[in-house]
Design an enzyme around this catalytic site. Structure first.
Site, PDB file in Angstrom:
ATOM      1  N   ASP A 173       0.827  -1.301   0.191  1.00  0.00           N
ATOM      2  CA  ASP A 173      -0.153   0.116   0.014  1.00  0.00           C
ATOM      3  C   ASP A 173       0.815   1.395   0.041  1.00  0.00           C
ATOM      4  O   ASP A 173       0.603   2.431   0.851  1.00  0.00           O
ATOM      5  CB  ASP A 173      -0.969   0.085   1.205  1.00  0.00           C
ATOM      6  CG  ASP A 173      -2.069  -1.238   1.289  1.00  0.00           C
ATOM      7  OD1 ASP A 173      -1.939  -1.932   0.280  1.00  0.00           O
ATOM      8  OD2 ASP A 173      -2.840  -1.175   1.949  1.00  0.00           O
TER       9      ASP A 173
ATOM     10  N   CYS B 238      -2.084  -2.375   7.798  1.00  0.00           N
ATOM     11  CA  CYS B 238      -1.910  -3.381   6.758  1.00  0.00           C
ATOM     12  C   CYS B 238      -0.962  -4.217   6.705  1.00  0.00           C
ATOM     13  O   CYS B 238      -0.674  -5.567   6.437  1.00  0.00           O
ATOM     14  CB  CYS B 238      -2.032  -2.718   5.365  1.00  0.00           C
ATOM     15  SG  CYS B 238      -3.961  -2.356   5.382  1.00  0.00           S
TER      16      CYS B 238
ATOM     17  N   LYS C 203      -6.981  -5.299  -2.971  1.00  0.00           N
ATOM     18  CA  LYS C 203      -7.607  -5.717  -1.808  1.00  0.00           C
ATOM     19  C   LYS C 203      -8.528  -4.710  -1.334  1.00  0.00           C
ATOM     20  O   LYS C 203      -8.326  -3.355  -1.468  1.00  0.00           O
ATOM     21  CB  LYS C 203      -6.691  -6.102  -0.711  1.00  0.00           C
ATOM     22  CG  LYS C 203      -5.989  -4.847  -0.160  1.00  0.00           C
ATOM     23  CD  LYS C 203      -4.697  -5.500   0.835  1.00  0.00           C
ATOM     24  CE  LYS C 203      -4.124  -4.376   1.322  1.00  0.00           C
ATOM     25  NZ  LYS C 203      -4.809  -3.252   2.027  1.00  0.00           N
TER      26      LYS C 203
HETATM   27  C1  VGL Z   1      -4.842   0.989   5.642  1.00  0.00           C
HETATM   28  C2  VGL Z   1      -6.194   1.999   6.837  1.00  0.00           C
HETATM   29  C3  VGL Z   1      -7.073   1.880   6.095  1.00  0.00           C
HETATM   30  C4  VGL Z   1      -3.477   0.544   5.398  1.00  0.00           C
HETATM   31  C5  VGL Z   1      -5.800   0.437   4.629  1.00  0.00           C
HETATM   32  O1  VGL Z   1      -2.902   0.248   4.217  1.00  0.00           O
HETATM   33  O2  VGL Z   1      -2.631   0.189   6.389  1.00  0.00           O
HETATM   34  N1  VGL Z   1      -5.101   1.621   6.866  1.00  0.00           N
HETATM   35  N2  VGL Z   1      -6.866   1.085   4.922  1.00  0.00           N
END
Ligand code: VGL
Ligand code: ZN
Length: 204
Positions: free
Chosen positions: A8, A151, A106
């Site tokens: 991410d 994540c 995802k």
């Molecule tokens: C994430 C909060 C909400 C992340 C993803 O990638 O850590 N954190 N969605």
């Protein structure tokens, strides 16, 4: 066989983004420097529809940081982020993309969040990741990216449970820290569960 997993590293999680991680941009040169050491490099993207149940904006009267029940699971509400197809959902332009062979999406189901790169939070549906890694004969994962206490943390826990030798690259991740010590606690818990914590200069 080893793989580098980049979790991410998307514009919305970087300074200036809607769910920015402080100093998130500092990890990008570290990840770029690690990449040439790996034959297999996989990136993940948080990839939500605009009506995603983790967005506070989809629950009138509620604010980011509040916890609700989403189809039976506790769900922290977040600001809108990583809406699929939006600029905020793109991988950072500062990240070297050329060596990334596979991108795993995802969080596309509006009814459940998906912190881990392997499973949704209800552990009902798997992403492609485990099958992909098995197919390539990958047994050891070096995990980097954002966010260390969300994540990355859930991805490392699942990797360990699925039997991967899992290395967290400590200077290649940063946390959201809704509570100030969330990242320190996540690091300690990953180590307790069997992850190896290494700095990038111990790997390159
Ligand atoms: C994430 C909060 C909400 C992340 C993803 O990638 O850590 N954190 N969605
Ligand atoms: Zn998300």
């Amino acid at each position: 066989m080893d793989a580098l997993l980049i979790v991410d590293v998307q514009n919305d999680f970087l300074p200036g983004g809607s769910l920015e991680v402080a100093d998130g941009d500092k990890i990008i040169p570290v990840i770029n420097a690690l990449q040439p050491r790996f034959k297999h490099i996989i990136a993940t993207k948080d990839w939500h529809p605009a009506n995603h149940g983790s967005f506070a904006s989809n629950h009138p009267g509620q604010k980011p940081g509040e916890v609700i029940k989403l189809h039976g699971l506790d769900q922290i509400l977040w600001p809108d982020h990583c809406v699929k197809g939006s600029p905020g959902a793109e991988l950072s332009p500062l990240l070297n993309h050329g060596l990334i062979q596979k991108v795993i999406l995802k969080g596309s189901d509006p009814t459940v969040d998906s912190y881990s790169a392997f499973f949704d939070n209800g552990r009902r549906i798997q992403t492609e990741l485990h099958n992909y890694l098995r197919h390539k004969g990958i047994k050891r994962l070096y995990v980097t990216g954002l966010a260390a206490d969300v994540c990355v943390y859930f991805t490392v826990k699942d990797a360990l449970e699925l039997g991967y030798e899992t290395i967290l690259v400590t200077d290649a991740t940063k946390g959201v820290n809704l509570q100030p010590d969330d990242t320190a606690r996540a690091f300690a818990d990953m180590q307790k569960r069997g992850a190896t914590l290494l700095r990038s200069d111990e790997i390159i």
